[in-house]
Design an enzyme around this catalytic site. Structure first.
Site, PDB file in Angstrom:
ATOM      1  N   THR A 105      72.037  78.792  50.444  1.00  0.00           N
ATOM      2  CA  THR A 105      70.981  78.190  51.252  1.00  0.00           C
ATOM      3  C   THR A 105      69.600  78.679  50.854  1.00  0.00           C
ATOM      4  O   THR A 105      69.438  79.828  50.407  1.00  0.00           O
ATOM      5  CB  THR A 105      71.204  78.524  52.742  1.00  0.00           C
ATOM      6  OG1 THR A 105      70.072  78.120  53.504  1.00  0.00           O
ATOM      7  CG2 THR A 105      71.398  80.023  52.952  1.00  0.00           C
ATOM      8  N   TYR A 146      71.623  84.108  59.479  1.00  0.00           N
ATOM      9  CA  TYR A 146      72.269  83.089  58.635  1.00  0.00           C
ATOM     10  C   TYR A 146      71.921  83.325  57.170  1.00  0.00           C
ATOM     11  O   TYR A 146      72.806  83.406  56.303  1.00  0.00           O
ATOM     12  CB  TYR A 146      71.840  81.694  59.072  1.00  0.00           C
ATOM     13  CG  TYR A 146      72.249  80.620  58.098  1.00  0.00           C
ATOM     14  CD1 TYR A 146      73.590  80.394  57.801  1.00  0.00           C
ATOM     15  CD2 TYR A 146      71.292  79.833  57.457  1.00  0.00           C
ATOM     16  CE1 TYR A 146      73.970  79.408  56.889  1.00  0.00           C
ATOM     17  CE2 TYR A 146      71.663  78.845  56.557  1.00  0.00           C
ATOM     18  CZ  TYR A 146      72.997  78.640  56.279  1.00  0.00           C
ATOM     19  OH  TYR A 146      73.363  77.677  55.375  1.00  0.00           O
TER      20      TYR A 146
END
Length: 328
Positions: A117, A141
């Protein structure tokens, strides 16, 4: 030889499984259906319900199906949720990746592609993000994904595992043929939420912050069509099979749209002027995330087919209509 796709009943995993099947690959999908749906599994793929951290199960699948490559999508992905439940994210995204890596290196799998990501970059000064920038994630995250990148790199150095790390920007849209789309509920991604608002599934759409240092005050993101992203994985697998060096690339178009700009396009394409509410910022949201995508285009020859926000929105709307028909 066969490709194992973890999380292949989810959004990005199912689209990549479709792309692999369309390319003639034999595909096995491993998914626990905690967020995925079995109707998202391509008809040509073999589906196994289970946990990616079950090393015995993974080892059995590798032996039974003669797995040659693993594409790992199974993860938890909601940035704001990771701030509230960080340990759940380190379990799902880091600890379970470690278990998967243990199983595949033990079985001497040749190729591994990891779903990462842009959140690993953290806050930057509104500049396109390059792969050689030092990562500095600002939320659990992003940290959970970066830790998995580090584990993968260390495991590869020790075992010779061939790997690619694909860092996604904001993934949107749905399969143009209507075979898959974003199904995770409750919805958290902007285009999906806006599409559901346009179809009357939400009374209003919330915009989280209009005081960011951007032209209209709302966050700017690089929105990449999920089918283009799926093709990037197919290209990465081809790259590794050719014996090429390990790869780390951004997956984005290299330009962005603000939240308010996306909402305007959804209203225009849907023909619905749905209600919009301004809400406070969410924790862990950077102001701007845009990819420098030169590496993926130069090394993989990746040529996006759907770099058009109106087309992206049209595909997303059509998928949401299918979900409404399913009472989802």
């Amino acid at each position: 030889m066969t490709v194992l796709v973890t999380g292949g009943a989810g959004y990005i995993g199912s689209h990549t499984a479709l792309a692999l099947c369309d390319a003639g690959e034999d595909v096995v999908i491993l998914d626990d259906l905690s967020t995925g749906f079995d109707f998202m599994v391509p008809a040509r793929a073999t589906f196994v319900r289970g946990d990616v951290a079950d090393e015995a199960l993974v080892g059995s699948l590798i032996t039974t199906h003669r797995i040659e490559a693993v594409l790992h999508f199974a993860a938890q992905i909601v940035v704001s949720d990771s701030v509230v439940r960080p340990l759940d994210y380190y379990l799902a995204n880091t600890t379970k990746t470690r278990a998967l890596l243990a199983a595949i290196t033990r079985a001497r799998i040749r190729h591994f592609i990891f779903s990462s990501t842009a959140a690993v970059y953290g806050e930057r000064d509104n500049e396109p993000l390059r792969e050689d920038m030092a990562p500095a994630p600002i939320n659990p995250y992003g940290r959970s994904k970066l830790m998995s990148e580090w584990m993968l790199e260390d495991a590869a150095a020790a075992t010779g595992l061939s790997f690619a790390i694909l860092r996604y920007f904001n993934v949107v849209g749905a399969d143009p043929h209507g075979r898959s789309g974003e199904t995770t509920l409750p919805a958290t991604h902007l285009v999906k939420l806006a599409a559901r608002a346009a179809l009357g599934k939400h009374p209003a759409l919330s915009v989280f912050g209009t005081d960011y240092p951007t032209p209209d005050g709302s966050c700017v993101r690089d929105y990449v069509h999920v089918s283009d992203l799926a093709q990037a994985h197919v290209a990465a697998l081809t790259h590794l099979r050719r014996g090429a060096a390990p790869l780390k690339v951004n997956c984005g178009y290299g330009h962005g749209f603000s939240v308010l700009e996306v909402i305007d396009v959804v209203k225009r394409v849907s023909g619905v002027d749905f209600a919009v509410k301004i809400a406070p910022r969410r924790a862990g949201d950077p102001a701007v995330l845009i990819a420098d995508n030169r590496r993926i285009t130069e090394i993989l020859g990746w040529t996006p087919q759907y770099d058009d926000l109106e087309a992206i929105v049209a595909h997303a709307l059509e998928w949401e209509r299918q979900l409404v028909a399913r009472n989802l």
